[in-house]
Design a protein around this motif. Structure first.
Motif, PDB file in Angstrom:
ATOM      1  N   GLY A 185       0.820  -1.499   0.059  1.00 20.11           N
ATOM      2  CA  GLY A 185       0.183  -0.084  -0.024  1.00 20.11           C
ATOM      3  C   GLY A 185       0.763   1.129  -0.055  1.00 20.11           C
ATOM      4  N   GLN A 186       0.724   2.102   1.005  1.00 28.44           N
ATOM      5  CA  GLN A 186       1.717   3.161   1.106  1.00 28.44           C
ATOM      6  C   GLN A 186       2.766   3.134   2.010  1.00 28.44           C
ATOM      7  OE1 GLN A 186       0.878   6.205  -0.554  1.00 28.44           O
ATOM      8  NE2 GLN A 186      -0.350   4.858  -1.696  1.00 28.44           N
ATOM      9  N   MET A 187       3.254   1.779   2.471  1.00 29.70           N
ATOM     10  CA  MET A 187       4.318   1.532   3.172  1.00 29.70           C
ATOM     11  C   MET A 187       5.346   0.614   2.435  1.00 29.70           C
ATOM     12  SD  MET A 187       2.639   0.174   6.807  1.00 29.70           S
ATOM     13  CE  MET A 187       2.449  -1.648   6.182  1.00 29.70           C
ATOM     14  N   ILE A 188       6.644   0.814   2.839  1.00 30.16           N
ATOM     15  CA  ILE A 188       7.616  -0.047   2.382  1.00 30.16           C
ATOM     16  C   ILE A 188       8.013  -0.588   3.509  1.00 30.16           C
ATOM     17  CG2 ILE A 188      10.040   0.059   1.945  1.00 30.16           C
ATOM     18  CD1 ILE A 188       9.597   2.398   0.574  1.00 30.16           C
ATOM     19  N   ARG A 189       7.827  -2.218   3.419  1.00 34.55           N
ATOM     20  CA  ARG A 189       8.705  -3.070   4.235  1.00 34.55           C
ATOM     21  C   ARG A 189      10.075  -3.318   3.848  1.00 34.55           C
ATOM     22  NH1 ARG A 189       6.578  -6.819   7.935  1.00 34.55           N
ATOM     23  NH2 ARG A 189       4.305  -6.339   7.203  1.00 34.55           N
ATOM     24  N   LEU A 190      11.061  -3.266   4.589  1.00 32.40           N
ATOM     25  CA  LEU A 190      12.222  -3.963   4.547  1.00 32.40           C
ATOM     26  C   LEU A 190      12.734  -4.937   5.148  1.00 32.40           C
ATOM     27  CD1 LEU A 190      14.148  -0.345   4.372  1.00 32.40           C
ATOM     28  CD2 LEU A 190      13.596  -1.618   2.601  1.00 32.40           C
ATOM     29  N   LYS A 191      13.279  -5.995   4.525  1.00 34.40           N
ATOM     30  CA  LYS A 191      13.950  -6.999   5.528  1.00 34.40           C
ATOM     31  C   LYS A 191      15.103  -6.698   6.086  1.00 34.40           C
ATOM     32  CE  LYS A 191      14.213 -11.987   4.499  1.00 34.40           C
ATOM     33  NZ  LYS A 191      14.778 -13.009   3.315  1.00 34.40           N
ATOM     34  N   GLY A 192      14.990  -6.892   7.611  1.00 32.31           N
ATOM     35  CA  GLY A 192      16.045  -6.470   8.468  1.00 32.31           C
ATOM     36  C   GLY A 192      15.584  -5.365   9.332  1.00 32.31           C
TER      37      GLY A 192
END
Ligand code: ZN
Length: 141
Positions: free
Chosen positions: A80-87
């Protein structure tokens, strides 16, 4: 005290001078740096307002996302409007990257204003400034 005719009053002159300025010069020179809203969930980091940051900077969310994953040397996803980063990355380090993004991809290196957009010249991406007209090279991510 001498009464000046209305057309010579300081305020009137100031208004007149201001009206003659190009639109771009009227915007405040101070640029408001977007502030990342960061939450760490388990083993991933959420930039909750990434969509808003990209919109404020008038940049594509995908471009901002690509920058973030490269900078942190990780993968992730746009949700959506979010960014998910691994870590797990703290708000301070995310904010530093936002500032770097602004420096590298938003602010005009000639006049320092944020009113810019990307253009293609001979297949090369350049930064075009709407305030001063400068066209500057911009690095690839
Ligand atoms: Zn400029």
């Amino acid at each position: 005290m001498v009464e000046l005719p209305p057309e010579l009053e300081y305020e009137t002159l100031l208004d007149r001078a201001y009206a003659l300025l190009p639109e771009s010069a009227k915007k405040p020179a101070r640029f408001e740096m977007p502030v990342a809203v960061v939450e760490i969930h388990g083993k991933s980091t959420l930039i909750k307002n990434a969509g808003q940051i990209a919109a404020d900077l008038r940049r594509d969310l995908n471009h901002f996302f690509k920058f973030m994953t490269r900078e942190f040397g990780t993968t992730g996803s746009i949700e959506g409007q979010m960014i998910r980063l691994k870590g797990r990355f703290g708000p301070g380090s995310v904010q530093k990257k936002v500032q770097q993004y602004v420096r590298d991809f938003v602010l005009c290196p000639v006049c320092g204003k944020p009113d810019t957009h990307f253009i293609e010249m001979n297949g090369v991406r350049m930064l075009k400034c709407e305030a001063c007209g400068a066209v500057s090279p911009v690095r690839e991510i």
